[in-house]
Design an enzyme around this catalytic site. Structure first.
Site, PDB file in Angstrom:
ATOM      1  N   GLY A  62       0.157  -4.595  22.719  1.00 54.08           N
ATOM      2  CA  GLY A  62       0.562  -3.201  22.621  1.00 54.08           C
ATOM      3  C   GLY A  62       1.711  -2.881  23.554  1.00 54.08           C
ATOM      4  CB  SER A  65       8.561   3.558  12.171  1.00 55.97           C
ATOM      5  OG  SER A  65       7.749   2.418  11.906  1.00 55.97           O
ATOM      6  N   GLY A  74       5.122   6.808  10.607  1.00 53.20           N
ATOM      7  CA  GLY A  74       5.014   6.008   9.394  1.00 53.20           C
ATOM      8  C   GLY A  74       5.270   4.543   9.646  1.00 53.20           C
ATOM      9  CG  ASP A  97       3.037  -4.783   9.718  1.00 47.63           C
ATOM     10  OD1 ASP A  97       2.357  -5.810   9.880  1.00 47.63           O
ATOM     11  OD2 ASP A  97       2.585  -3.751   9.199  1.00 47.63           O
ATOM     12  CB  ALA A 122       5.082  -3.624   1.541  1.00 48.99           C
ATOM     13  CG  ASP A 151       0.469   3.202   4.945  1.00 50.29           C
ATOM     14  OD1 ASP A 151      -0.280   2.501   4.251  1.00 50.29           O
ATOM     15  OD2 ASP A 151       1.210   2.753   5.846  1.00 50.29           O
ATOM     16  CG  ASN A 161      -1.958  -1.000   1.289  1.00 52.37           C
ATOM     17  OD1 ASN A 161      -2.423  -1.469   0.260  1.00 52.37           O
ATOM     18  ND2 ASN A 161      -2.345  -1.384   2.498  1.00 52.37           N
ATOM     19  CD  GLU A 217      -3.286  -5.254   5.331  1.00 53.29           C
ATOM     20  OE1 GLU A 217      -3.655  -4.466   6.218  1.00 53.29           O
ATOM     21  OE2 GLU A 217      -2.298  -5.048   4.598  1.00 53.29           O
ATOM     22  CG  ASP A 268       2.690   6.560  13.553  1.00 47.05           C
ATOM     23  OD1 ASP A 268       1.833   5.677  13.737  1.00 47.05           O
ATOM     24  OD2 ASP A 268       2.908   7.063  12.449  1.00 47.05           O
TER      25      ASP A 268
END
Length: 281
Positions: free
Chosen positions: A198, A268, A264, A229, A41, A12, A10, A134, A223
């Protein structure tokens, strides 16, 4: 070490706003950025930056966004020879809203990602394999069915999958919401299951028994996009390298924490050296 990633690609569009909107609400004062993304990706770039050789199978549109979506992977040497260009469908897009605490809301327009069919896959996948959800489920199922080596299934976003996939996966990675969606079915196979929580860390299970748990190092979150990922790429690389469960979970939590410190998804993602330095520090 070579890892095949079958997954989404994608571009973003990330709007960093003072608050996340409630249903029907408009929030102003946001700052817009564009970053390469897509779970497939992101995970391909993650494993490449952590020391493995990534081979990505996916699809982009014949449009200017495709070059942006592939740019960082090209720069770091991800093998994109199996990424095809669709002449009609657009490159996938994710619309992401992020607040100052790093929480996010994401809407994805799949575009060419939903046109990756089993016919686009290798007949045999003889490297380690990472998949997510996805892409069309039948394509993900076919990839897992053709794998002859280690399989990591990141079951995100949550969707029904076959019992065969759950039993075949050597490693399943889900967050707490996805774990609730699948329930006990996650633990009926013989592989490991990791549940991420998290900022609270992650837990590893084998046949329903907790075998390891870890909390990430303290960082200043900017962020949360891409943190999951980074974790998936890191836990896969760590286990393939032969790390014990606890060390692998610590390594993956550190990778995820570092990804939270920069904006991002792909920009990142940390390098191996950064992860190891954080673990030592």
């Amino acid at each position: 070490m070579k890892i095949t990633v079958v997954g989404s690609i994608n571009l973003d569009f990330v709007a960093t706003a003072p608050d996340l909107p409630e249903p029907g609400e408009t929030v102003t004062g946001a700052v817009l950025a564009r970053h390469p993304g897509g779970k497939g990706a992101n995970q391909a770039l993650a494993v490449e930056k952590l020391g493995a050789e990534a081979y990505l199978v996916g699809r982009v549109g014949d449009d200017p966004m495709a070059g942006e979506a592939l740019a960082l992977m090209e720069g770091f040497g991800v093998d994109l020879s199996a990424v095809e260009v669709d002449p009609a469908a657009p490159t996938g897009v994710a619309l992401i809203a992020v607040d100052p605490a790093g929480e996010n809301q994401i809407v994805v327009a799949a575009g060419a990602n939903h046109l990756v069919t089993p016919e686009h896959l290798p007949q045999r996948i003889e490297t380690a394999l990472i998949v997510q959800l996805e892409l069309p489920i039948e394509t993900v199922e076919a990839a897992v069915g053709r794998a002859t080596d280690f399989v990591c299934a990141n079951l995100a976003p949550a969707a029904p999958v076959s019992e065969a996939l759950l039993r075949r996966a050597d490693l399943i990675v889900v967050n707490e919401g996805e774990a609730a969606f699948y329930g006990d079915a996650l633990h009926r196979g013989g592989g490991r299951v990791v549940v991420t929580q998290g900022a609270r860390g992650a837990e590893m299970y084998h046949r329903g028994v907790k075998t390891a748990w870890a909390t990430p190092p303290a960082v200043t979150a900017v962020d949360a996009v891409g943190t999951g990922d980074a974790f998936v790429g890191a836990i896969t690389v760590a286990l393939l390298e032969g790390m014990e469960a606890q060390a692998a979970l610590d390594f993956a939590c550190a990778a995820g924490a570092l990804a939270a410190t920069r904006p991002g998804a792909q920009p990142s993602l940390p390098t191996r050296e950064e992860v190891e330095a954080l673990l030592k520090g």
